[in-house]
Design an enzyme around this catalytic site. Structure first.
Site, PDB file in Angstrom:
ATOM      1  N   HIS A   1      60.766  17.624 -14.410  1.00 36.68           N
ATOM      2  CA  HIS A   1      60.912  18.963 -13.836  1.00 36.68           C
ATOM      3  C   HIS A   1      62.383  19.374 -13.779  1.00 36.68           C
ATOM      4  O   HIS A   1      63.207  18.626 -13.234  1.00 36.68           O
ATOM      5  CB  HIS A   1      60.309  18.993 -12.428  1.00 36.68           C
ATOM      6  CG  HIS A   1      58.831  18.713 -12.415  1.00 36.68           C
ATOM      7  ND1 HIS A   1      58.324  17.434 -12.538  1.00 36.68           N
ATOM      8  CD2 HIS A   1      57.761  19.542 -12.310  1.00 36.68           C
ATOM      9  CE1 HIS A   1      56.987  17.491 -12.510  1.00 36.68           C
ATOM     10  NE2 HIS A   1      56.625  18.759 -12.377  1.00 36.68           N
TER      11      HIS A   1
ATOM     12  N   HIS B   1      53.606  28.305 -18.268  1.00 36.21           N
ATOM     13  CA  HIS B   1      53.314  27.577 -17.026  1.00 36.21           C
ATOM     14  C   HIS B   1      53.016  28.560 -15.885  1.00 36.21           C
ATOM     15  O   HIS B   1      53.390  28.334 -14.743  1.00 36.21           O
ATOM     16  CB  HIS B   1      54.514  26.695 -16.689  1.00 36.21           C
ATOM     17  CG  HIS B   1      54.238  25.595 -15.710  1.00 36.21           C
ATOM     18  ND1 HIS B   1      53.215  24.689 -15.868  1.00 36.21           N
ATOM     19  CD2 HIS B   1      54.862  25.245 -14.558  1.00 36.21           C
ATOM     20  CE1 HIS B   1      53.237  23.828 -14.871  1.00 36.21           C
ATOM     21  NE2 HIS B   1      54.208  24.149 -14.043  1.00 36.21           N
TER      22      HIS B   1
ATOM     23  N   ASP C   1      58.770  21.030 -16.759  1.00 35.79           N
ATOM     24  CA  ASP C   1      58.049  22.118 -16.096  1.00 35.79           C
ATOM     25  C   ASP C   1      58.918  22.836 -15.066  1.00 35.79           C
ATOM     26  O   ASP C   1      59.898  22.281 -14.565  1.00 35.79           O
ATOM     27  CB  ASP C   1      56.824  21.560 -15.358  1.00 35.79           C
ATOM     28  CG  ASP C   1      55.682  21.195 -16.289  1.00 35.79           C
ATOM     29  OD1 ASP C   1      55.871  21.247 -17.518  1.00 35.79           O
ATOM     30  OD2 ASP C   1      54.600  20.853 -15.776  1.00 35.79           O
ATOM     31  N   ASP C   2      58.497  24.065 -14.759  1.00 40.22           N
ATOM     32  CA  ASP C   2      58.917  24.841 -13.577  1.00 40.22           C
ATOM     33  C   ASP C   2      60.167  25.687 -13.764  1.00 40.22           C
ATOM     34  O   ASP C   2      60.504  26.471 -12.893  1.00 40.22           O
ATOM     35  CB  ASP C   2      59.104  23.948 -12.346  1.00 40.22           C
ATOM     36  CG  ASP C   2      57.824  23.277 -11.899  1.00 40.22           C
ATOM     37  OD1 ASP C   2      56.783  23.528 -12.523  1.00 40.22           O
ATOM     38  OD2 ASP C   2      57.867  22.496 -10.932  1.00 40.22           O
TER      39      ASP C   2
ATOM     40  N   HIS D   1      54.540  30.245 -10.062  1.00 42.03           N
ATOM     41  CA  HIS D   1      54.062  28.860  -9.984  1.00 42.03           C
ATOM     42  C   HIS D   1      52.909  28.791  -8.980  1.00 42.03           C
ATOM     43  O   HIS D   1      53.072  28.382  -7.834  1.00 42.03           O
ATOM     44  CB  HIS D   1      55.192  27.921  -9.571  1.00 42.03           C
ATOM     45  CG  HIS D   1      54.888  26.481  -9.863  1.00 42.03           C
ATOM     46  ND1 HIS D   1      54.061  25.720  -9.074  1.00 42.03           N
ATOM     47  CD2 HIS D   1      55.265  25.673 -10.881  1.00 42.03           C
ATOM     48  CE1 HIS D   1      53.966  24.502  -9.568  1.00 42.03           C
ATOM     49  NE2 HIS D   1      54.687  24.453 -10.676  1.00 42.03           N
TER      50      HIS D   1
END
Length: 233
Positions: free
Chosen positions: A193, A100, A49-50, A104
């Site tokens: 991540h 995603h 993620d991210d 964020h």
């Protein structure tokens, strides 16, 4: 006046709880429309993620290529716009790319209109790099709101069966490797991540994550562990 203010506050609080926390609990506890594990015969899914991050995502892609592993990346749309070459490389090397949000940001603070825009803008950014339909979605922090099921119905919503706090340097250095070893069972969806620029994260944490992941992948290779991209299950 104080009485009216208190009633107004309580009403607002209840509305917020019904809009954010209750949907999140119901969806996650009841596994309503989400996937936490894959078919147990298919192996283990590595998800990240991210990102993309111009430093760490490239190092991660190099590592995955070295071990011939296909993974899944849930990307932030604004970072996709800044790093289209990384997304194109992900796609060319056979990785799955999912949404995603464009920034964020938690679904808890998004209105229905803004939630829809976050999804649409990120899908558009990914598609411009890959020319492929976007299938998967994971909301930041695993937060849902009352309208998430409506706007995410066209995607497969992916959660996780293993999360390790690897966004903090201390966890990546001291506990991540053992957690990966103990959590890695058939059917697991592991969440890591590749960017440390989000709220509460350490910028250097992905570097330590990649170091531990390299050890884990070498051990897994020796054991014959099979890893898959989510589009393959």
């Amino acid at each position: 006046m104080i009485h009216i203010w208190l009633i107004s506050f309580i009403i607002l609080l209840l509305l917020l709880i019904f809009y954010t926390i209750i949907p999140t609990v119901l969806i996650r506890v009841g596994s309503l429309g989400i996937t936490k594990k894959i078919n147990s015969n298919n192996g283990i899914a590595l998800t990240f993620d991210d990102g993309p991050n111009p430093e760490y995502t490239i190092k991660l892609l190099d590592l995955l290529k070295e071990y011939e592993i296909k993974a899944t990346f849930f990307v932030v749309g604004s970072k996709v716009k800044s790093n289209p070459g990384i997304i194109k490389r992900m796609h060319e090397e056979g990785h799955t790319i999912g949404i995603h949000h464009f920034h964020h940001v938690s679904s808890w603070v998004l209105s229905p209109i803004h939630l829809r825009k976050q999804l649409e803008m990120t899908e558009k950014a990914i598609t411009e790099c890959t020319n492929e339909k976007v299938i998967f979605y994971r909301p930041p922090w695993g937060h849902f709101n009352m309208f998430t099921p409506l706007f995410s119905r066209k995607y497969k919503v992916i959660m996780w069966s293993g999360i390790f706090g690897d966004w903090k340097v201390e966890n990546s250095k001291n506990t991540l490797l053992d957690q990966l070893r103990s959590t890695s069972t058939e059917g697991s969806i592991l969440l890591l991540h590749d960017c440390g620029e989000t709220l509460g994260a350490d910028k250097e944490a992905p570097g330590y994550m990649i170091e531990m992941l390299k050890i884990y992948l070498q051990e897994s290779k020796e054991k014959g562990t099979h890893f898959i991209s989510l589009k393959d299950f």
